[in-house]
Design a protein around this motif. Structure first.
Motif, PDB file in Angstrom:
ATOM      1  N   ARG A   1     -62.905 -51.875 -11.289  1.00  0.00           N
ATOM      2  CA  ARG A   1     -62.887 -53.342 -11.400  1.00  0.00           C
ATOM      3  C   ARG A   1     -63.050 -53.775 -12.853  1.00  0.00           C
ATOM      4  NH1 ARG A   1     -66.478 -55.704  -6.329  1.00  0.00           N
ATOM      5  NH2 ARG A   1     -65.169 -54.833  -4.661  1.00  0.00           N
ATOM      6  N   ILE A   2     -63.911 -53.065 -13.579  1.00  0.00           N
ATOM      7  CA  ILE A   2     -64.117 -53.430 -14.979  1.00  0.00           C
ATOM      8  C   ILE A   2     -62.834 -53.218 -15.774  1.00  0.00           C
ATOM      9  CG2 ILE A   2     -65.428 -52.876 -17.068  1.00  0.00           C
ATOM     10  CD1 ILE A   2     -67.763 -52.090 -15.288  1.00  0.00           C
ATOM     11  N   LYS A   3     -62.160 -52.104 -15.518  1.00  0.00           N
ATOM     12  CA  LYS A   3     -60.916 -51.823 -16.225  1.00  0.00           C
ATOM     13  C   LYS A   3     -59.828 -52.842 -15.850  1.00  0.00           C
ATOM     14  CE  LYS A   3     -61.688 -48.256 -18.836  1.00  0.00           C
ATOM     15  NZ  LYS A   3     -61.425 -48.316 -20.296  1.00  0.00           N
ATOM     16  N   THR A   4     -59.780 -53.204 -14.592  1.00  0.00           N
ATOM     17  CA  THR A   4     -58.780 -54.196 -14.170  1.00  0.00           C
ATOM     18  C   THR A   4     -59.041 -55.543 -14.831  1.00  0.00           C
ATOM     19  OG1 THR A   4     -58.580 -53.059 -12.045  1.00  0.00           O
ATOM     20  CG2 THR A   4     -57.747 -55.335 -12.184  1.00  0.00           C
ATOM     21  N   HIS A   5     -60.320 -55.912 -14.926  1.00  0.00           N
ATOM     22  CA  HIS A   5     -60.673 -57.179 -15.575  1.00  0.00           C
ATOM     23  C   HIS A   5     -60.328 -57.137 -17.053  1.00  0.00           C
ATOM     24  CE1 HIS A   5     -62.807 -60.909 -16.265  1.00  0.00           C
ATOM     25  NE2 HIS A   5     -63.458 -60.323 -17.280  1.00  0.00           N
ATOM     26  N   GLU A   6     -60.525 -55.981 -17.708  1.00  0.00           N
ATOM     27  CA  GLU A   6     -60.189 -55.873 -19.126  1.00  0.00           C
ATOM     28  C   GLU A   6     -58.686 -56.010 -19.345  1.00  0.00           C
ATOM     29  OE1 GLU A   6     -61.743 -52.162 -20.362  1.00  0.00           O
ATOM     30  OE2 GLU A   6     -63.828 -52.876 -20.558  1.00  0.00           O
ATOM     31  N   GLN A   7     -57.905 -55.495 -18.449  1.00  0.00           N
ATOM     32  CA  GLN A   7     -56.455 -55.566 -18.602  1.00  0.00           C
ATOM     33  C   GLN A   7     -55.952 -56.983 -18.351  1.00  0.00           C
ATOM     34  OE1 GLN A   7     -54.871 -52.634 -15.952  1.00  0.00           O
ATOM     35  NE2 GLN A   7     -55.623 -50.883 -17.177  1.00  0.00           N
TER      36      GLN A   7
END
Length: 372
Positions: free
Chosen positions: A366-372
């Protein structure tokens, strides 16, 4: 020399009592003694054996005398022993001798008894000292001696055994009923085990069970005994030692409880957790790690090697790996990995003090998706 002893008189007299010779020459018995003596011995002179007589002569002398007839010369030899200051009658001398001998024997027996008593007292003191040292050692080691007479149902306990259970020490033997009443019946059946020993089905005793303390709580004991039979005894004896293992049992229970709490805590965290020892053997892991690597239950048993886990499980494909470079501890590393299914894991690995290592994987998709 025999004839001139003090108080000794030898007379040679005719049949009528006239003295023809004497030793000593001026013997006091030359005048009247022979006639009186011959009158006493006249009935015996014809015989072959003449004894010794004890006479009180008219002159007032007390003498021992005997007579021998000289038939060829028709004369008699008269031998007298008058009473002197040092002379004692034979029966008195015998009594004195017996008394002295008896006294000497009693003295020897008294000395022997005193010597034997001293030795026995010293032996008792040595035995008491040795027993005291043994009791001290047993008390410090929380141990007690057992000697169970199986044929008579009597049990000897050392003083330390009574102390472990808070009982008053006593010299009498314990009965089987008294001991069995202190045993936790759920742990062992002493009567059944005694039957096995008597029938020969068992030759030793190594059991762990509880016995009730005088204050009401239970004491865990490990009793290890061996069957013994000696020539001086007509029955079987079970001889051994009982060790108080209450502290070990309590420590083991606390260790199990702590281990369960630790496993529950590890299981509740959302990360995949695994701990390996210095030989790369599995110590523990949680269900997240098991699901991530699709491991069967048999592969996550403690002690399973790292190679076996890799071989049995299905390692997720890592599509990319990024190190954050923030770890400053030796043997530790932290990185992010993207799996083949598109999810991301933040993996932190660190060496333990015993040479093993622990690895924690956190899902950061989720953190990576939010960063993208």
């Amino acid at each position: 020399s025999w004839g001139i002893l003090p108080g000794r008189h030898i007379l040679i007299a005719d049949a009528d009592g006239s003295v023809v010779a004497s030793l000593p020459e001026q013997s006091i018995f030359r005048s009247s003694g022979p006639v009186e003596i011959l009158n006493v011995f006249e009935p015996s002179l014809a015989g072959s054996r003449i004894g010794v007589a004890e006479l009180d002569l008219a002159s007032g002398n007390h003498v021992l005398t005997t007579v021998r007839a000289l038939k060829s010369a028709n004369k008699h030899v008269i031998i007298l022993q008058e009473q002197t200051e040092g002379w004692v009658p034979s029966h008195a001398a015998l009594s004195i001798t017996l008394s002295a001998t008896t006294g000497f024997v009693v003295l020897i027996l008294g000395f022997a008894f005193h010597w034997q008593s001293t030795r026995a007292r010293e032996g008792d003191l040595i035995n008491d000292a040795v027993r005291g040292r043994i009791d001290t050692a047993l008390n410090r080691g929380r141990c007690g001696l057992w000697d169970w007479d199986l044929s008579r149902g009597r049990i000897f306990w050392s003083q330390s055994m009574f102390a472990m259970l808070g009982l008053e020490s006593r010299p009498e033997l314990m009965t089987f009923g008294e001991v069995n009443s202190l045993v936790k019946s759920d742990d062992i059946d002493l009567f059944a085990f005694a039957n096995q020993l008597m029938s020969g089905e068992a030759d030793h005793f190594d059991q762990i069970f509880r016995m009730r303390h005088v204050q009401g709580h239970w004491i865990w004991l490990r009793v290890r005994c061996e069957l013994s039979r000696t020539k001086a005894e007509d029955g079987l004896h079970l001889v051994g030692i009982a060790v108080d293992i209450t502290e070990q049992k309590s420590l083991a229970e606390k260790t199990v409880e702590a281990d369960l709490r630790l496993r529950d805590a590890i299981e509740t965290i959302p990360e995949a957790f695994v701990l390996w020892d210095a030989d790369n053997r599995l110590v523990l892991c949680n269900s997240h790690f098991q699901r991530l690597h699709k491991l069967p239950d048999s592969a996550i048993a403690p002690g399973t090697s790292y190679e076996t886990v890799i071989e049995v499980g299905r390692m997720p494909e890592v599509r990319g790996r990024t190190s954050d470079g923030q770890s400053s501890l030796p043997g530790a590393r932290t990185f992010e990995a993207q799996l083949d299914d598109g999810s991301w894991l933040h993996i932190s690995e660190r060496r333990t003090k015993d040479g093993g290592y622990v690895s924690v994987g956190t899902d950061i998709t989720r953190i990576k998706t939010h960063e993208q």
